[in-house]
Enzyme design. Structure first.
Site, PDB file in Angstrom:
ATOM      1  N   PRO A 135     -37.236  20.272   3.451  1.00  0.00           N
ATOM      2  CA  PRO A 135     -38.026  21.066   2.557  1.00  0.00           C
ATOM      3  C   PRO A 135     -37.321  21.265   1.329  1.00  0.00           C
ATOM      4  O   PRO A 135     -36.105  20.999   1.208  1.00  0.00           O
ATOM      5  CB  PRO A 135     -38.078  22.279   3.612  1.00  0.00           C
ATOM      6  N   TRP A 136     -38.148  22.341   0.866  1.00  0.00           N
ATOM      7  CA  TRP A 136     -37.269  22.648  -0.682  1.00  0.00           C
ATOM      8  C   TRP A 136     -36.818  24.022  -0.818  1.00  0.00           C
ATOM      9  O   TRP A 136     -36.145  24.250  -1.853  1.00  0.00           O
ATOM     10  CB  TRP A 136     -38.566  22.815  -1.738  1.00  0.00           C
ATOM     11  N   LYS A 187     -35.702  11.838   3.118  1.00  0.00           N
ATOM     12  CA  LYS A 187     -36.781  11.928   2.160  1.00  0.00           C
ATOM     13  C   LYS A 187     -36.664  13.346   1.822  1.00  0.00           C
ATOM     14  O   LYS A 187     -37.268  14.277   2.749  1.00  0.00           O
ATOM     15  CB  LYS A 187     -38.141  11.622   2.927  1.00  0.00           C
ATOM     16  N   PRO A 188     -36.034  13.693   0.758  1.00  0.00           N
ATOM     17  CA  PRO A 188     -36.177  15.121   0.294  1.00  0.00           C
ATOM     18  C   PRO A 188     -37.421  15.738  -0.008  1.00  0.00           C
ATOM     19  O   PRO A 188     -38.349  14.725  -0.412  1.00  0.00           O
ATOM     20  CB  PRO A 188     -35.173  15.193  -1.043  1.00  0.00           C
ATOM     21  N   SER A 189     -37.651  16.787  -0.484  1.00  0.00           N
ATOM     22  CA  SER A 189     -38.933  17.248  -0.971  1.00  0.00           C
ATOM     23  C   SER A 189     -39.083  17.028  -2.146  1.00  0.00           C
ATOM     24  O   SER A 189     -38.230  16.708  -3.113  1.00  0.00           O
ATOM     25  CB  SER A 189     -38.921  18.913  -1.030  1.00  0.00           C
ATOM     26  N   GLU A 190     -40.420  16.503  -2.475  1.00  0.00           N
ATOM     27  CA  GLU A 190     -40.862  15.889  -3.790  1.00  0.00           C
ATOM     28  C   GLU A 190     -40.544  16.881  -4.669  1.00  0.00           C
ATOM     29  O   GLU A 190     -40.202  16.540  -5.853  1.00  0.00           O
ATOM     30  CB  GLU A 190     -42.149  15.408  -3.697  1.00  0.00           C
ATOM     31  N   SER A 210     -42.902  22.794   7.325  1.00  0.00           N
ATOM     32  CA  SER A 210     -44.078  23.637   7.828  1.00  0.00           C
ATOM     33  C   SER A 210     -44.577  23.137   9.256  1.00  0.00           C
ATOM     34  O   SER A 210     -44.184  21.968   9.629  1.00  0.00           O
ATOM     35  CB  SER A 210     -45.169  23.594   6.905  1.00  0.00           C
ATOM     36  N   GLU A 231     -37.782  21.309  13.262  1.00  0.00           N
ATOM     37  CA  GLU A 231     -37.235  22.584  12.683  1.00  0.00           C
ATOM     38  C   GLU A 231     -38.359  23.094  11.816  1.00  0.00           C
ATOM     39  O   GLU A 231     -38.388  22.801  10.704  1.00  0.00           O
ATOM     40  CB  GLU A 231     -36.206  22.334  11.973  1.00  0.00           C
ATOM     41  N   CYS A 259     -37.070  30.090   6.617  1.00  0.00           N
ATOM     42  CA  CYS A 259     -37.690  30.184   7.804  1.00  0.00           C
ATOM     43  C   CYS A 259     -37.216  31.068   8.853  1.00  0.00           C
ATOM     44  O   CYS A 259     -38.152  31.806   9.687  1.00  0.00           O
ATOM     45  CB  CYS A 259     -37.383  28.715   8.526  1.00  0.00           C
TER      46      CYS A 259
HETATM   47  P1  NAD Z   1     -43.549  21.163   3.954  1.00  0.00           P
HETATM   48  O1  NAD Z   1     -43.872  20.922   5.197  1.00  0.00           O
HETATM   49  O2  NAD Z   1     -44.468  21.091   2.790  1.00  0.00           O
HETATM   50  O3  NAD Z   1     -42.456  19.909   3.726  1.00  0.00           O
HETATM   51  C1  NAD Z   1     -41.403  19.464   4.251  1.00  0.00           C
HETATM   52  C2  NAD Z   1     -41.104  17.945   4.017  1.00  0.00           C
HETATM   53  O4  NAD Z   1     -42.261  17.166   4.728  1.00  0.00           O
HETATM   54  C3  NAD Z   1     -41.216  17.499   2.621  1.00  0.00           C
HETATM   55  O5  NAD Z   1     -40.373  16.531   2.376  1.00  0.00           O
HETATM   56  C4  NAD Z   1     -42.486  17.078   2.563  1.00  0.00           C
HETATM   57  O6  NAD Z   1     -42.741  15.928   1.725  1.00  0.00           O
HETATM   58  C5  NAD Z   1     -42.674  16.348   3.906  1.00  0.00           C
HETATM   59  N1  NAD Z   1     -44.112  16.027   4.385  1.00  0.00           N
HETATM   60  C6  NAD Z   1     -45.088  16.989   4.076  1.00  0.00           C
HETATM   61  N2  NAD Z   1     -46.499  16.294   4.601  1.00  0.00           N
HETATM   62  C7  NAD Z   1     -45.988  15.078   5.482  1.00  0.00           C
HETATM   63  C8  NAD Z   1     -46.426  14.145   6.413  1.00  0.00           C
HETATM   64  N3  NAD Z   1     -47.937  14.036   6.388  1.00  0.00           N
HETATM   65  N4  NAD Z   1     -45.648  13.225   6.870  1.00  0.00           N
HETATM   66  C9  NAD Z   1     -44.463  13.280   6.472  1.00  0.00           C
HETATM   67  N5  NAD Z   1     -43.693  14.185   5.830  1.00  0.00           N
HETATM   68  C10 NAD Z   1     -44.406  14.990   5.272  1.00  0.00           C
HETATM   69  O7  NAD Z   1     -42.364  22.213   3.753  1.00  0.00           O
HETATM   70  P2  NAD Z   1     -41.994  22.956   2.525  1.00  0.00           P
HETATM   71  O8  NAD Z   1     -42.879  23.742   2.061  1.00  0.00           O
HETATM   72  O9  NAD Z   1     -41.231  22.300   1.740  1.00  0.00           O
HETATM   73  O10 NAD Z   1     -40.794  24.035   3.164  1.00  0.00           O
HETATM   74  C11 NAD Z   1     -41.228  25.198   3.707  1.00  0.00           C
HETATM   75  C12 NAD Z   1     -41.444  25.117   5.230  1.00  0.00           C
HETATM   76  O11 NAD Z   1     -40.361  24.673   5.777  1.00  0.00           O
HETATM   77  C13 NAD Z   1     -41.708  26.595   5.730  1.00  0.00           C
HETATM   78  O12 NAD Z   1     -42.636  26.520   6.904  1.00  0.00           O
HETATM   79  C14 NAD Z   1     -40.387  26.765   6.281  1.00  0.00           C
HETATM   80  O13 NAD Z   1     -40.425  27.765   7.583  1.00  0.00           O
HETATM   81  C15 NAD Z   1     -39.860  25.371   6.978  1.00  0.00           C
HETATM   82  N6  NAD Z   1     -38.424  25.449   7.257  1.00  0.00           N
HETATM   83  C16 NAD Z   1     -38.170  25.707   8.399  1.00  0.00           C
HETATM   84  C17 NAD Z   1     -36.545  25.583   8.577  1.00  0.00           C
HETATM   85  C18 NAD Z   1     -36.241  25.642   9.987  1.00  0.00           C
HETATM   86  O14 NAD Z   1     -34.924  25.497  10.172  1.00  0.00           O
HETATM   87  N7  NAD Z   1     -36.607  25.795  11.007  1.00  0.00           N
HETATM   88  C19 NAD Z   1     -35.602  25.501   7.590  1.00  0.00           C
HETATM   89  C20 NAD Z   1     -36.259  25.661   6.242  1.00  0.00           C
HETATM   90  C21 NAD Z   1     -37.746  25.385   5.933  1.00  0.00           C
END
Ligand code: NAD
Length: 501
Positions: free
Chosen positions: A172-173, A197-200, A250, A271, A305
Site C-alpha cells: 500500500p501507500w 508491486k508497490p502502490s501506484e 484494504s 494484512e 492500519c
Molecule cells: P489498497 O487496497 O487500495 O491498495 C493496496 C495494494 O493493493 C496496492 O498496491 C493496489 O494497487 C493493490 N490492489 C488494489 N486492487 C487490487 C486488485 N484487484 N488485485 C490486486 N491488487 C490490488 O490499499 P491502500 O489504499 O494502498 O492502503 C490502505 C489500506 O491498507 C488500508 O485499508 C490499511 O488499513 C491497509 N493497511 C494494512 C496494513 C496491515 O499491516 N494490516 C498495513 C498498512 C496498510
C-alpha cells in the site's frame, strides 16, 4: 529473460532534494532481472507530492505481459537462490541492510516527498526496514521445528522446511518502503524470490530499493513491477507460476486477490484494514493516553492500519480526556514535511483520499457528531486535513465502524467494562487494540477478551521485529515480522526413511 523493448535512460531516482523536482519526460521503468526495464506498455502516470499537489516523477503503468517477464525472471532466479544455505542467504540480507543504511537519508527524503511523511517518521521507517532485514537474516539461521526422530518403529522422520517459490508482494501507500521490507525480508530469507508491486501512488522507494540492492542480490531475486492493482496485482494473483501472493492493503483489495488466487489455489497472506479501539479506564494516566493517541492516532496523518482512532473512555474521565486530546491535536505542527524536521503531521496521500476523509466527516456531522477540534480540510495547497477529535457520537455511527484512515479520532463513553469490551469487539476488523489502566487485573485479563491480533497495554503502535503483526476477522490472516513470517513464506515437508529395508 528476453527484453521486448530497449532500455531507456530514465529519470534519476536520487531523492536527495526533499523539494519537488521537475517532471522528467521519460517515466521511471520497472526493475526486472537485475536491471531497469521499460516493459511492454505505453501508458505512464504522474507521481505526486501530496504536500504540494505537484508531480515529482512519472512511472510506467505495468501490464500483464510485464508480470509474465518478472515472474519468469523470479522463477529462473529461484533455482539458485533456494539452494543457498541459510547462512549464505543471511550474509546477502545483511549486505542488503548495510546498503539501505548507507542510503538511509536519501530513501527517507524520497519517501517523505512521495508519501507526505514528516522526516522523523520517514527516518524511523528506514531504520525499521534495516532492522527487519537484519532480524530475518538472523532468524532464518535459528529456525526450529519438531526434532528428527523415530515416531514409527524402524523409521526416521524429519521435517524439511522449504521455500514455496515465486512470491508476489502487493503493498500500500501508507508505509511504502516499510511494508515492502516486511514482505521482502522474510520472503527472501526463507529462500523464495519475489515480484513486488508497490502502490501506484507511491512506487519511488520500492524502485530505488531494488536498484540499490542490485549489486547485492542475484538478478531476478527481487523484481518490481509498477502499475494498477486490477491489472498488475490481478495478473500476479492469477499467475500460474506464482506460489503465494501476499497483500497489505484494504479489505476490498484483499478480497479481490483471495478470489483471484482461488482459481489456482495459491496461498494468500493478507494484512488488511483496522479500526483500533483504545480502551481508557478511569484509573489510567490520562496524560499518557493523550500522548499515546496523539502519536498513534495522528502520526502518519492517521493513515495507519493500527491507528489509535476509536477511543472508548469511562464516562467519569471523559471531559478530562477530551480536553487533553484537543490540546495535543492543536499543538501538532502540521505542514509540508519539506519545511523541516519540526513538522509532525503531513498531508493525506492523494486528493481522492482527502476527499474521502472529508466525506466521512460530513456524514458524521449529518449524524449529529461534533468536532471538538479540527474537522475540516484547511485552505491552501496539498491534501491536508486538520487533526480532528470527534465527540457527541450516537451509537453505531459510521465514523466508529469504518476505517477512515485520516487524522480523525472518535471519543465514546462507557460506564461498564463488559459494555466497553463488547463495543470494542463489535467491529468487523481485528487488527489491533489498546487498554489503558493502572489496574493489574484488567491489564492481565482484558487482552484475552479482545479479538485483535495485537493488544497493547498502556501503549499503542509499538513494534518489534521479533513479534508478529497481523489480524483476525476482516483484517486478514498471515503474520508479518517475527519467525512466524518465515513460517508463512515457507512450506514443511515430512521425510520418512525406513531403516529396516
Ligand atoms: P489498497 O487496497 O487500495 O491498495 C493496496 C495494494 O493493493 C496496492 O498496491 C493496489 O494497487 C493493490 N490492489 C488494489 N486492487 C487490487 C486488485 N484487484 N488485485 C490486486 N491488487 C490490488 O490499499 P491502500 O489504499 O494502498 O492502503 C490502505 C489500506 O491498507 C488500508 O485499508 C490499511 O488499513 C491497509 N493497511 C494494512 C496494513 C496491515 O499491516 N494490516 C498495513 C498498512 C496498510
Amino acid at each position: 529473460m528476453t527484453e521486448t523493448r530497449p532500455q531507456i535512460e530514465a529519470a534519476p531516482l536520487t531523492g536527495e532534494d526533499p523539494a519537488p523536482v521537475d517532471v522528467e519526460p521519460e517515466a521511471l521503468p520497472h526493475f526486472v532481472d537485475g536491471a531497469r526495464w521499460t516493459g511492454t506498455g505505453t501508458e505512464t502516470r504522474p507521481v505526486v507530492n501530496p504536500a504540494t499537489g505537484q508531480p515529482i516523477a512519472r512511472v510506467l503503468c505495468g501490464t500483464a505481459a510485464d508480470v509474465d517477464q518478472a515472474v519468469a525472471a523470479a522463477r529462473t532466479a529461484f533455482a539458485e537462490w533456494r539452494q543457498k544455505t541459510p547462512k549464505d542467504r543471511a550474509d546477502v540480507m545483511l549486505e542488503a541492510a548495510a546498503v539501505v543504511e548507507t542510503h538511509a537519508e536519501e530513501l527517507a527524503r524520497l519517501e517523505s516527498a512521495n508519501a507526505g511523511k514528516p522526516m522523523p517518521l520517514a527516518r524511523e521507517d528506514v531504520a525499521f526496514t534495516i532492522d527487519t532485514l537484519r532480524f530475518m537474516a538472523g532468524a532464518v539461521r535459528a529456525q526450529q521445528s519438531l526434532s528428527a526422530g523415530e515416531y514409527v518403529a524402524g523409521r526416521t522422520s524429519m521435517i524439511v522446511r522449504e521455500p514455496v517459490g515465486v512470491v508476489a508482494a502487493i503493498t500500500p501507500w501508507n508505509y511504502p518502503l516499510l511494508t515492502a521490507a516486511w514482505k521482502i525480508g522474510p520472503i527472501l530469507a526463507a529462500g523464495n524470490t519475489c515480484v513486488l508491486k508497490p502502490s501506484e501512488q507511491t512506487p519511488l522507494t520500492a524502485l530505488r530499493l531494488a536498484e540499490l540492492l542490485a549489486d547485492v542480490l542475484p538478478a531476478g531475486v527481487l523484481n518490481v513491477v509498477v502499475g494498477d492493482g486490477p491489472v498488475v496485482g490481478e495478473a500476479l494473483a492469477t499467475h500460474p507460476d506464482v506460489a503465494l501472493v501476499s497483500v497489505t492493503g484494504s479489505v476490498r483489495s484483499g478480497q479481490a486477490v483471495a478470489r483471484a488466487a482461488a482459481e489456482s489455489l495459491k496461498r494468500v497472506h493478507l494484512e488488511l484494514g483496522g479500526k483500533a479501539p483504545v480502551l481508557v479506564f478511569a484509573d489510567a494516566d490520562l496524560d499518557a493516553v493523550a500522548d499515546g493517541v496523539a502519536f498513534a492516532g495522528f502520526g502518519n496523518s492517521g493513515q495507519d492500519c493500527g491507528a489509535a482512532c476509536r477511543v472508548l473512555v469511562e464516562e467519569s474521565v471523559y471531559d478530562d480526556l477530551v480536553a487533553r486530546l484537543v490540546s495535543r491535536a492543536e499543538a501538532l505542527a502540521v505542514g509540508d514535511p519539506a519545511e523541516g524536521d519540526h513538522i509532525e503531521m503531513g498531508p493525506l496521500v492523494t486528493q481522492a483520499h482527502r476527499d474521502r476523509v472529508v466525506g466521512f466527516l460530513d456524514r458524521a456531522y449529518a449524524e449529529g457528531v461534533r468536532a471538538a477540534t479540527g474537522g475540516k480540510a484547511p485552505d491552501g495547497d496539498g491534501f491536508f486535513v486538520l487533526p480532528t477529535v470527534l465527540v457527541n457520537i450516537p451509537d453505531g455511527a459510521e465514523c466508529t465502524r469504518e476505517e477512515i484512515f485520516g487524522p480523525v479520532v472518535t471519543v465514546e463513553t462507557f460506564t461498564c467494562e463488559d459494555a466497553m469490551i463488547a463495543a470494542a469487539n463489535g467491529t468487523r476488523y481485528g487488527l489491533s487494540a489498546s487498554v489503558w489502566t493502572e489496574n493489574a487485573r484488567r491489564a492481565a485479563d482484558l487482552p484475552g477478551r479482545l479479538d485483535f491480533g495485537t493488544v497493547w497495554v498502556n501503549d499503542h503502535l509499538a513494534f518489534a521485529a521479533e513479534m508478529p503483526w497481523g489480524g483476525f476477522k476482516s483484517s486478514g490472516y498471515g503474520r508479518d515480522l517475527s519467525a512466524y513470517a518465515l513460517d508463512d513464506y515457507s512450506r514443511t515437508k515430512h521425510v520418512m526413511v525406513n531403516r529396516t529395508r
